[in-house]
Design a protein around this motif. Sequence first.
Motif, PDB file in Angstrom:
ATOM      1  N   ALA A 104       0.638  -1.518   0.016  1.00 34.96           N
ATOM      2  CA  ALA A 104       0.131   0.176  -0.099  1.00 34.96           C
ATOM      3  C   ALA A 104       0.885   1.364  -0.119  1.00 34.96           C
ATOM      4  N   LEU A 108       0.182   4.791  -1.848  1.00 36.06           N
ATOM      5  CA  LEU A 108       0.125   6.146  -1.507  1.00 36.06           C
ATOM      6  C   LEU A 108       1.205   7.121  -2.368  1.00 36.06           C
ATOM      7  N   ALA A 132       2.104   7.718   5.593  1.00 40.17           N
ATOM      8  CA  ALA A 132       1.627   8.539   4.412  1.00 40.17           C
ATOM      9  C   ALA A 132       2.128  10.049   4.846  1.00 40.17           C
ATOM     10  N   TYR A 170      -7.218  11.873   3.309  1.00 41.59           N
ATOM     11  CA  TYR A 170      -6.263  10.921   3.473  1.00 41.59           C
ATOM     12  C   TYR A 170      -6.940  10.351   4.728  1.00 41.59           C
ATOM     13  N   VAL A 172      -7.698   6.522   7.409  1.00 42.14           N
ATOM     14  CA  VAL A 172      -7.751   5.138   7.793  1.00 42.14           C
ATOM     15  C   VAL A 172      -8.860   4.690   8.636  1.00 42.14           C
ATOM     16  N   ASP A 205      -7.647   4.260   3.296  1.00 40.57           N
ATOM     17  CA  ASP A 205      -6.450   3.198   3.310  1.00 40.57           C
ATOM     18  C   ASP A 205      -6.909   1.915   4.530  1.00 40.57           C
ATOM     19  N   ALA A 207      -5.771  -0.725   5.436  1.00 43.18           N
ATOM     20  CA  ALA A 207      -4.506  -2.009   5.866  1.00 43.18           C
ATOM     21  C   ALA A 207      -5.215  -2.703   7.149  1.00 43.18           C
ATOM     22  N   LEU A 243      -7.124   1.804  -0.824  1.00 40.82           N
ATOM     23  CA  LEU A 243      -5.999   1.163  -0.778  1.00 40.82           C
ATOM     24  C   LEU A 243      -6.099  -0.231   0.133  1.00 40.82           C
ATOM     25  N   SER A 259      -4.553  -0.721  -5.360  1.00 38.08           N
ATOM     26  CA  SER A 259      -5.470   0.519  -5.467  1.00 38.08           C
ATOM     27  C   SER A 259      -6.536   0.150  -6.068  1.00 38.08           C
TER      28      SER A 259
END
Length: 405
Positions: A104, A108, A132, A170, A172, A205, A207, A243, A259
Motif C-alpha cells: 500500500a 500512496l 503517509a 486521506y 484510515v 486506507d 490496511a 488502498l 489500489s
Amino acid sequence: MTWNNKFSADAGSIDASEIRELLKILADPEILSFAGGIPDPELFPMDQVRAFRERMAQHPEQDRQLMQYSQTEGYEPLRSWVARTTSSEHISVLKENVLITNGAQQSLTLLAAALIDAGTPIGVANPTYLGALQVFGARRPVFHTIETDLDGLTIEGVEKAFKAGVKFLYTVPDFQNPGGMTIPEDRREKIIELAHKYDVVILEDTAYRALYYDCPPPPSLLELEGKFLGKDNWNDKGLVVQLGTASKTLMPALRVGWSVAPTAMLEKLILLKQANDLHTSTVNQTLAYELANNILDSHLETLRTVYGERCKAMIEALRQYLPNSVTFTPVKGGMFVWLKLPEGMNARKLLEKALAEEKIAFVPGAAFHANGGGDNTLRLSFSTCSPHIIHDGMKRLADLIRREL
C-alpha cells in the motif's frame, strides 16, 4: 564537496522516519518492544508457502514464466480476486478498477504523484499514519489537520478542511494507525456526502480492516459511496480511491498491495507505475493470489483469535495499572493502542527513560502529527507479544509513568 546543494526540493523535504530509526535500537534482544506495528512472523502461513514453491518446482516452464516481466496492471487472477472481495450489493468493482502495487505504500506514492503539487492543500487526521505523512510530505503540500475523537475524524473538522479547499482527504477509517479509532457508519455517510458537496477526493486506507476482534467494522467508504451514487455509477462519478494490502493479513515481504479506483484515476496510476518500476513481482503476486484464494479466510480466523487475545491483554493491563491522568483508546481491532499522557509530560523523554530503566520501547506520538503537537502522546503495539509479556510490560510502563508524575 557537499551533497546538500545537489538535492531536489522534494528530496530535501524528506526527514528520517522516527519509527525506522527506533527499529535500529530494537536490535538489542533485551529490549521489550511495543513499537513496531508489524505482524507476528510466527503466524506467517509458511507451510502453504513451501507447498507453493514445491508445486512450481514440478512445473519448470510455468516457474520460469513467473520470473519474467509482466503487465503493469498486475496478475489478472489477483486483480479479479480484489475486485470480487471489494464488490458488494452496493458497489460493482471490476478488475479494470484494480492496480496491483508494491504494498500500500507504493499506492500512496503513486497517488501523491498523481494529486499533489507543491503547495497543494490536503486533509489528514490528527494524528495519522506516519508513512503517509512521509510520502505526502515529499511533494511539499500544505497539510490541513483534522481533529479526532474516540470515533475518529470529527465531521466539523472534515467540513472545515473541505471548505478550506483541500484536494483530497486521506483516512484510515478502521482501527486507525496510530490512534486505533474506527469511524462509525453515520459519520462515514456524512463524509461521503461532504466529499461530493465540495468535490474532494477521498483516499481510504484499509490496511487493518480485516483485523477485527469483536465484530466487523462498518461498511467501507468505498461501499457507502456506491450506495450514495447507485451501484453502477461509482466508476463514472466516484471520488473514493481505496488502498489495500496483504502485508498485515499474509506477509509483508510479499510487497503486494493494490489500489481500487475509477477508471480515469486508475489509468493515470498505471502510467505512473510504469515509470516507477514497470510491475510488481509476478511470483509474489501469484503466491499472494494462491494464499488469498485458498487459505485467507481460515488464516484470518487464527489472526483474529491470537491478536484479539493480545489486544484484550493490553487493554486490561492498562486499565489495571495506568494512573487516571493517562487516557487511551479502547480498541477492538488493528494492532495499536494510543495513549495520551498528562499535559507537560514528553513522550520522547519518557521513551529515553523507558529504554534505559525498563528496557521497554514504544513510539512517541509527535511524529504522527502533520503540523506539530502530540508531544504527550505515544503508540503501543500488541501484535508481536504474548499476553503475559504484555501484562508485565504494561505494568512496568505504568510504574515508570507514575514515577515521572
